[in-house]
Design a protein around this motif. Structure first.
Motif, PDB file in Angstrom:
ATOM      1  N   LEU A 129      42.277  46.596  32.304  1.00 34.89           N
ATOM      2  CA  LEU A 129      40.810  46.992  31.926  1.00 34.89           C
ATOM      3  C   LEU A 129      39.878  46.504  33.129  1.00 34.89           C
ATOM      4  CD1 LEU A 129      40.474  45.571  28.217  1.00 34.89           C
ATOM      5  CD2 LEU A 129      41.298  47.949  29.041  1.00 34.89           C
ATOM      6  N   GLY A 130      40.441  46.617  34.324  1.00 34.74           N
ATOM      7  CA  GLY A 130      39.895  46.253  35.492  1.00 34.74           C
ATOM      8  C   GLY A 130      39.142  45.109  35.423  1.00 34.74           C
ATOM      9  N   GLY A 131      40.081  44.068  35.097  1.00 36.23           N
ATOM     10  CA  GLY A 131      39.239  42.668  34.830  1.00 36.23           C
ATOM     11  C   GLY A 131      39.047  41.887  36.292  1.00 36.23           C
ATOM     12  N   ARG A 132      38.284  40.809  36.473  1.00 35.67           N
ATOM     13  CA  ARG A 132      38.106  40.302  37.882  1.00 35.67           C
ATOM     14  C   ARG A 132      39.198  39.415  38.300  1.00 35.67           C
ATOM     15  NH1 ARG A 132      32.209  37.978  36.917  1.00 35.67           N
ATOM     16  NH2 ARG A 132      31.723  40.145  36.149  1.00 35.67           N
ATOM     17  N   PHE A 133      39.048  38.971  39.216  1.00 36.63           N
ATOM     18  CA  PHE A 133      39.683  37.578  39.951  1.00 36.63           C
ATOM     19  C   PHE A 133      39.408  36.365  39.250  1.00 36.63           C
ATOM     20  CE2 PHE A 133      40.535  40.570  43.447  1.00 36.63           C
ATOM     21  CZ  PHE A 133      41.822  40.300  43.818  1.00 36.63           C
ATOM     22  N   PRO A 134      40.064  35.487  38.700  1.00 33.41           N
ATOM     23  CA  PRO A 134      39.706  33.978  38.386  1.00 33.41           C
ATOM     24  C   PRO A 134      38.684  33.425  39.368  1.00 33.41           C
ATOM     25  CG  PRO A 134      42.086  34.448  37.626  1.00 33.41           C
ATOM     26  CD  PRO A 134      41.489  35.509  38.524  1.00 33.41           C
ATOM     27  N   GLN A 135      39.382  33.778  40.799  1.00 30.95           N
ATOM     28  CA  GLN A 135      38.820  33.200  41.930  1.00 30.95           C
ATOM     29  C   GLN A 135      39.069  34.378  43.045  1.00 30.95           C
ATOM     30  OE1 GLN A 135      36.924  30.316  42.438  1.00 30.95           O
ATOM     31  NE2 GLN A 135      36.450  31.121  44.392  1.00 30.95           N
ATOM     32  N   PRO A 136      37.955  34.993  43.468  1.00 35.49           N
ATOM     33  CA  PRO A 136      38.058  35.982  44.508  1.00 35.49           C
ATOM     34  C   PRO A 136      38.977  35.364  45.906  1.00 35.49           C
ATOM     35  CG  PRO A 136      35.890  35.972  43.560  1.00 35.49           C
ATOM     36  CD  PRO A 136      36.587  34.627  43.174  1.00 35.49           C
ATOM     37  N   PRO A 137      39.721  36.237  46.668  1.00 35.46           N
ATOM     38  CA  PRO A 137      40.075  35.951  47.735  1.00 35.46           C
ATOM     39  C   PRO A 137      38.881  35.712  48.893  1.00 35.46           C
ATOM     40  CG  PRO A 137      41.177  37.675  46.860  1.00 35.46           C
ATOM     41  CD  PRO A 137      40.015  37.623  45.971  1.00 35.46           C
ATOM     42  N   GLU A 138      39.238  34.694  49.453  1.00 41.43           N
ATOM     43  CA  GLU A 138      38.065  34.493  50.586  1.00 41.43           C
ATOM     44  C   GLU A 138      37.871  35.450  51.547  1.00 41.43           C
ATOM     45  OE1 GLU A 138      37.032  30.658  54.063  1.00 41.43           O
ATOM     46  OE2 GLU A 138      38.817  30.760  52.556  1.00 41.43           O
ATOM     47  N   GLY A 139      36.696  35.800  51.676  1.00 41.43           N
ATOM     48  CA  GLY A 139      36.239  36.939  52.828  1.00 41.43           C
ATOM     49  C   GLY A 139      36.161  38.242  52.243  1.00 41.43           C
ATOM     50  N   PHE A 140      36.332  38.438  50.700  1.00 37.77           N
ATOM     51  CA  PHE A 140      36.472  39.513  50.141  1.00 37.77           C
ATOM     52  C   PHE A 140      35.608  39.905  48.922  1.00 37.77           C
ATOM     53  CE2 PHE A 140      40.640  39.263  52.070  1.00 37.77           C
ATOM     54  CZ  PHE A 140      41.043  40.569  52.401  1.00 37.77           C
ATOM     55  N   ALA A 141      35.096  40.951  48.836  1.00 33.05           N
ATOM     56  CA  ALA A 141      34.108  41.121  47.589  1.00 33.05           C
ATOM     57  C   ALA A 141      35.068  41.381  46.425  1.00 33.05           C
ATOM     58  CB  ALA A 141      32.980  42.431  47.983  1.00 33.05           C
ATOM     59  N   ASP A 142      34.740  41.065  45.326  1.00 32.64           N
ATOM     60  CA  ASP A 142      35.786  41.264  44.056  1.00 32.64           C
ATOM     61  C   ASP A 142      35.070  42.625  43.396  1.00 32.64           C
ATOM     62  OD1 ASP A 142      36.921  41.591  41.511  1.00 32.64           O
ATOM     63  OD2 ASP A 142      36.764  39.275  40.998  1.00 32.64           O
ATOM     64  N   TYR A 143      36.186  43.822  43.626  1.00 28.29           N
ATOM     65  CA  TYR A 143      35.416  45.025  43.059  1.00 28.29           C
ATOM     66  C   TYR A 143      34.952  45.107  41.628  1.00 28.29           C
ATOM     67  CZ  TYR A 143      36.416  49.964  41.391  1.00 28.29           C
ATOM     68  OH  TYR A 143      36.137  51.062  40.830  1.00 28.29           O
ATOM     69  N   ALA A 144      35.734  44.175  40.813  1.00 30.44           N
ATOM     70  CA  ALA A 144      35.214  44.117  39.455  1.00 30.44           C
ATOM     71  C   ALA A 144      34.089  43.273  39.141  1.00 30.44           C
ATOM     72  CB  ALA A 144      36.437  43.377  38.555  1.00 30.44           C
ATOM     73  N   VAL A 145      33.419  42.554  40.307  1.00 32.89           N
ATOM     74  CA  VAL A 145      32.315  42.121  40.116  1.00 32.89           C
ATOM     75  C   VAL A 145      31.087  43.043  40.617  1.00 32.89           C
ATOM     76  CG1 VAL A 145      30.953  40.160  40.831  1.00 32.89           C
ATOM     77  CG2 VAL A 145      33.076  39.695  40.136  1.00 32.89           C
ATOM     78  N   GLU A 146      31.624  43.668  41.724  1.00 33.58           N
ATOM     79  CA  GLU A 146      30.508  44.593  42.413  1.00 33.58           C
ATOM     80  C   GLU A 146      30.346  46.119  41.607  1.00 33.58           C
ATOM     81  OE1 GLU A 146      28.914  43.311  44.852  1.00 33.58           O
ATOM     82  OE2 GLU A 146      30.008  41.661  44.856  1.00 33.58           O
ATOM     83  N   VAL A 147      31.185  46.559  41.121  1.00 32.29           N
ATOM     84  CA  VAL A 147      30.930  47.893  40.540  1.00 32.29           C
ATOM     85  C   VAL A 147      30.104  48.106  39.112  1.00 32.29           C
ATOM     86  CG1 VAL A 147      33.207  48.090  39.121  1.00 32.29           C
ATOM     87  CG2 VAL A 147      32.467  50.206  40.753  1.00 32.29           C
TER      88      VAL A 147
END
Length: 253
Positions: A129-147
């Motif tokens: 369901l397009g879920g977000r990372f528990p902890q986003p990778p360093e240096g990356f925007a989390d698509y599921a947070v941004e969109v």
């Protein structure tokens, strides 16, 4: 679809106008048991939000290159159509160091490769369901947070030129018009005969054949796709049952 459609984004607009409620992409991951079904309207909404993210937040312009380090997945299909909507080049599996923006899956090797991009980097968790990372990778925007906060309607700042480069896959460059023309021309070979046709594809997205069977040809003909990741984990009986349940008319694997 309309004969005047010249870009993949045009094909999606025509599909939305014709029948927004019909299924367009049904996705299975046979490693996790995930199943997601997206209607034309739901898929188009994801595309609009992602295109707005590209244009407004990541500041891409027509002709920029977006490298996609992603598997065959419904969210990859969304990114391909979002790139087409903005007029940027979707470089599937390309060199991140040559990209203006890179989009990576959650695999460590993909994330490591993506760090070669000096521009914005986006990571997809590829969770159900397009879920977000528990902890986003360093240096990356989390698509599921941004969109999610992006607009539901997209209008490009500049008209998309169908003759400009739109897609690079397996080292081959296609304009938007070439994508549409080839998708239409090859649909019959795949067994897609028009509205109501439903193709099950287990092909990866790293070749034209995989992209065409798994997205462009069904979109160009008014059909739909059952996109299967890790299909090799499914036995013959289970595959037969899926074909029956999903009313599949043709298989590409």
């Amino acid at each position: 679809m309309n004969a005047t459609d010249r870009t993949p984004a045009d094909l999606l607009s025509s599909a939305l106008a014709a029948d927004p409620g019909r299924p367009l992409v049904t996705f299975y991951d046979d490693a996790t048991g995930e199943r997601v079904e997206l209607s034309v309207a739901t898929f188009a909404n994801w595309v609009a939000k992602t295109a707005n993210l590209l244009q407004d937040e990541l500041s891409v312009e027509p002709g920029d290159r977006v490298t996609l380090l992603l598997p065959a997945h419904w969210q990859t299909a969304v990114w391909l159509l979002a790139c087409a909507s903005v007029g940027v080049v979707a470089d599937v599996g390309g060199d991140p160091s040559a990209a203006d923006v890179v989009v990576s899956d959650p695999e460590p090797e993909s994330l490591d490769a993506a760090r070669a991009c000096s521009g914005p980097r986006v990571a997809l968790a590829l969770r159900p369901l397009g879920g977000r990372f528990p902890q986003p990778p360093e240096g990356f925007a989390d698509y599921a947070v941004e969109v999610p906060g992006q607009g539901d309607r997209f209008v490009p700042y500049a008209p998309v030129d169908p003759e400009e480069p739109a897609l690079i896959v397996a080292g081959r460059e296609f304009s938007g018009a070439e994508v549409v023309e080839r998708a239409r021309a090859e649909a019959t070979e795949l067994g897609l005969t028009g509205p109501g046709s439903r193709i099950l594809s287990g092909l990866p997205y790293d070749t034209w054949e995989g992209l065409n069977a798994g997205l462009y040809a069904p979109l160009a003909t008014g059909g739909s796709v059952v996109l299967c990741r890790n299909l090799d984990r499914l036995d013959a009986d289970a595959l037969d049952k899926r074909v029956e349940n999903e009313r599949v008319t043709v298989i590409a694997r």
